[in-house]
Scaffold this motif. Structure first.
Motif, PDB file in Angstrom:
ATOM      1  N   ASN A  29       0.968  -1.164  -0.015  1.00  0.00           N
ATOM      2  CA  ASN A  29      -0.080   0.203   0.052  1.00  0.00           C
ATOM      3  C   ASN A  29       0.822   1.198   0.063  1.00  0.00           C
ATOM      4  O   ASN A  29       0.503   2.094  -0.605  1.00  0.00           O
ATOM      5  N   LEU A  30       1.934   1.214   0.852  1.00  0.00           N
ATOM      6  CA  LEU A  30       2.806   2.513   0.990  1.00  0.00           C
ATOM      7  C   LEU A  30       3.268   2.688  -0.382  1.00  0.00           C
ATOM      8  O   LEU A  30       3.671   3.829  -0.810  1.00  0.00           O
ATOM      9  N   ASN A  31       4.001   1.563  -1.121  1.00  0.00           N
ATOM     10  CA  ASN A  31       4.533   1.508  -2.277  1.00  0.00           C
ATOM     11  C   ASN A  31       3.772   2.063  -3.575  1.00  0.00           C
ATOM     12  O   ASN A  31       4.177   2.758  -4.340  1.00  0.00           O
ATOM     13  N   GLN A  32       2.529   1.637  -3.604  1.00  0.00           N
ATOM     14  CA  GLN A  32       1.628   2.132  -4.293  1.00  0.00           C
ATOM     15  C   GLN A  32       1.349   3.720  -4.073  1.00  0.00           C
ATOM     16  O   GLN A  32       1.290   4.237  -5.228  1.00  0.00           O
ATOM     17  N   ILE A  33       1.419   4.226  -2.999  1.00  0.00           N
ATOM     18  CA  ILE A  33       1.077   5.794  -2.671  1.00  0.00           C
ATOM     19  C   ILE A  33       2.254   6.423  -3.148  1.00  0.00           C
ATOM     20  O   ILE A  33       1.968   7.460  -3.808  1.00  0.00           O
ATOM     21  N   PHE A  34       3.419   5.768  -2.749  1.00  0.00           N
ATOM     22  CA  PHE A  34       4.784   6.725  -3.295  1.00  0.00           C
ATOM     23  C   PHE A  34       4.783   6.539  -4.837  1.00  0.00           C
ATOM     24  O   PHE A  34       5.377   7.402  -5.488  1.00  0.00           O
ATOM     25  N   GLY A  35       4.202   5.694  -5.415  1.00  0.00           N
ATOM     26  CA  GLY A  35       4.216   5.308  -6.696  1.00  0.00           C
ATOM     27  C   GLY A  35       3.175   6.335  -7.557  1.00  0.00           C
ATOM     28  O   GLY A  35       3.068   6.575  -8.810  1.00  0.00           O
ATOM     29  N   GLY A  36       2.426   7.244  -6.864  1.00  0.00           N
ATOM     30  CA  GLY A  36       1.333   7.994  -7.520  1.00  0.00           C
ATOM     31  C   GLY A  36       0.015   7.455  -7.451  1.00  0.00           C
ATOM     32  O   GLY A  36      -0.744   8.256  -7.789  1.00  0.00           O
ATOM     33  N   HIS A  37      -0.082   6.335  -7.111  1.00  0.00           N
ATOM     34  CA  HIS A  37      -1.570   6.126  -6.907  1.00  0.00           C
ATOM     35  C   HIS A  37      -2.421   6.510  -5.782  1.00  0.00           C
ATOM     36  O   HIS A  37      -1.863   6.784  -4.607  1.00  0.00           O
ATOM     37  N   LEU A  38      -3.610   6.839  -5.818  1.00  0.00           N
ATOM     38  CA  LEU A  38      -4.437   7.460  -4.847  1.00  0.00           C
ATOM     39  C   LEU A  38      -4.822   6.518  -3.754  1.00  0.00           C
ATOM     40  O   LEU A  38      -5.154   5.103  -4.200  1.00  0.00           O
ATOM     41  N   PRO A  39      -5.001   6.767  -2.589  1.00  0.00           N
ATOM     42  CA  PRO A  39      -5.004   5.650  -1.421  1.00  0.00           C
ATOM     43  C   PRO A  39      -6.733   5.553  -1.563  1.00  0.00           C
ATOM     44  O   PRO A  39      -7.307   6.427  -2.080  1.00  0.00           O
ATOM     45  N   GLU A  40      -7.108   4.411  -1.161  1.00  0.00           N
ATOM     46  CA  GLU A  40      -8.476   4.188  -1.025  1.00  0.00           C
ATOM     47  C   GLU A  40      -9.297   5.509  -0.140  1.00  0.00           C
ATOM     48  O   GLU A  40      -8.726   5.504   0.862  1.00  0.00           O
ATOM     49  N   GLN A  41     -10.447   5.816  -0.642  1.00  0.00           N
ATOM     50  CA  GLN A  41     -11.151   6.803   0.110  1.00  0.00           C
ATOM     51  C   GLN A  41     -11.977   6.351   1.103  1.00  0.00           C
ATOM     52  O   GLN A  41     -12.370   5.120   1.145  1.00  0.00           O
ATOM     53  N   PRO A  42     -11.813   6.740   2.343  1.00  0.00           N
ATOM     54  CA  PRO A  42     -12.717   6.174   3.405  1.00  0.00           C
ATOM     55  C   PRO A  42     -14.127   6.279   3.360  1.00  0.00           C
ATOM     56  O   PRO A  42     -14.514   7.174   2.496  1.00  0.00           O
ATOM     57  N   LYS A  43     -14.752   5.413   3.761  1.00  0.00           N
ATOM     58  CA  LYS A  43     -16.293   5.361   3.601  1.00  0.00           C
ATOM     59  C   LYS A  43     -16.903   6.908   4.127  1.00  0.00           C
ATOM     60  O   LYS A  43     -16.318   7.263   5.031  1.00  0.00           O
ATOM     61  N   LYS A  44     -18.103   7.085   3.814  1.00  0.00           N
ATOM     62  CA  LYS A  44     -18.761   8.330   4.167  1.00  0.00           C
ATOM     63  C   LYS A  44     -19.012   8.741   5.626  1.00  0.00           C
ATOM     64  O   LYS A  44     -18.787   9.619   6.331  1.00  0.00           O
ATOM     65  N   LYS A  45     -19.339   7.184   6.208  1.00  0.00           N
ATOM     66  CA  LYS A  45     -19.497   7.388   7.718  1.00  0.00           C
ATOM     67  C   LYS A  45     -18.235   7.908   8.375  1.00  0.00           C
ATOM     68  O   LYS A  45     -18.144   8.679   9.554  1.00  0.00           O
ATOM     69  N   TYR A  46     -16.992   7.469   8.131  1.00  0.00           N
ATOM     70  CA  TYR A  46     -15.755   7.783   8.539  1.00  0.00           C
ATOM     71  C   TYR A  46     -15.494   9.212   8.255  1.00  0.00           C
ATOM     72  O   TYR A  46     -14.834   9.925   9.038  1.00  0.00           O
ATOM     73  N   LYS A  47     -15.672   9.570   6.977  1.00  0.00           N
ATOM     74  CA  LYS A  47     -15.506  10.933   6.668  1.00  0.00           C
ATOM     75  C   LYS A  47     -16.212  11.877   7.448  1.00  0.00           C
ATOM     76  O   LYS A  47     -15.912  13.022   8.231  1.00  0.00           O
ATOM     77  N   ASP A  48     -17.386  11.551   7.698  1.00  0.00           N
ATOM     78  CA  ASP A  48     -18.408  12.549   8.626  1.00  0.00           C
ATOM     79  C   ASP A  48     -18.082  12.387   9.830  1.00  0.00           C
ATOM     80  O   ASP A  48     -18.076  13.666  10.722  1.00  0.00           O
ATOM     81  N   CYS A  49     -17.528  11.441  10.353  1.00  0.00           N
ATOM     82  CA  CYS A  49     -17.221  11.491  11.953  1.00  0.00           C
ATOM     83  C   CYS A  49     -15.828  12.077  11.942  1.00  0.00           C
ATOM     84  O   CYS A  49     -15.657  12.978  12.846  1.00  0.00           O
ATOM     85  N   SER A  50     -14.856  11.968  10.998  1.00  0.00           N
ATOM     86  CA  SER A  50     -13.705  12.845  11.157  1.00  0.00           C
ATOM     87  C   SER A  50     -13.969  14.314  11.100  1.00  0.00           C
ATOM     88  O   SER A  50     -13.263  15.231  11.932  1.00  0.00           O
ATOM     89  N   LEU A  51     -15.040  14.764  10.487  1.00  0.00           N
ATOM     90  CA  LEU A  51     -15.303  16.085  10.202  1.00  0.00           C
ATOM     91  C   LEU A  51     -15.799  16.740  11.622  1.00  0.00           C
ATOM     92  O   LEU A  51     -15.681  17.657  11.974  1.00  0.00           O
ATOM     93  N   ARG A  52     -16.743  15.857  12.245  1.00  0.00           N
ATOM     94  CA  ARG A  52     -17.426  16.273  13.516  1.00  0.00           C
ATOM     95  C   ARG A  52     -16.345  16.432  14.480  1.00  0.00           C
ATOM     96  O   ARG A  52     -16.450  17.364  15.311  1.00  0.00           O
ATOM     97  N   ILE A  53     -15.538  15.503  14.519  1.00  0.00           N
ATOM     98  CA  ILE A  53     -14.377  15.642  15.600  1.00  0.00           C
ATOM     99  C   ILE A  53     -13.351  16.678  15.288  1.00  0.00           C
ATOM    100  O   ILE A  53     -13.103  17.522  16.319  1.00  0.00           O
TER     101      ILE A  53
END
Length: 78
Positions: A29-53
């Motif tokens: 996963n780290l090598n893919q990110i370093f190689g320019g691939h976008l990481p997997e997007q977190p699920k909507k519920k986790y995005k919302d939780c992170s925004l609230r925090i």
């Protein structure tokens, strides 16, 4: 970790084998990110939780300590 082991009492050897596999997956996963691939997007519920925090943390100066801790705890679910 138990979901990766699929047994309740693994031997030390099977545990080490699982740790090595998890490390290999993390390296890929780290090598893919370093190689320019976008990481997997977190699920909507986790995005919302992170925004609230993040909003709660940003409003730290305007809150009582217990109110702040309760607001953070409310948003942490397992």
């Amino acid at each position: 970790m138990q979901f990766a082991v699929s047994c309740h009492h693994p031997t030390i050897w099977s545990f080490l084998r699982i740790l090595k596999r998890e490390q290999s997956l993390s390296n890929v996963n780290l090598n893919q990110i370093f190689g320019g691939h976008l990481p997997e997007q977190p699920k909507k519920k986790y995005k919302d939780c992170s925004l609230r925090i993040a909003n709660t943390v940003a409003d730290f100066d305007n809150r009582d300590t217990m109110e702040y801790l309760k607001a953070i705890a409310y948003n942490i679910t397992f």
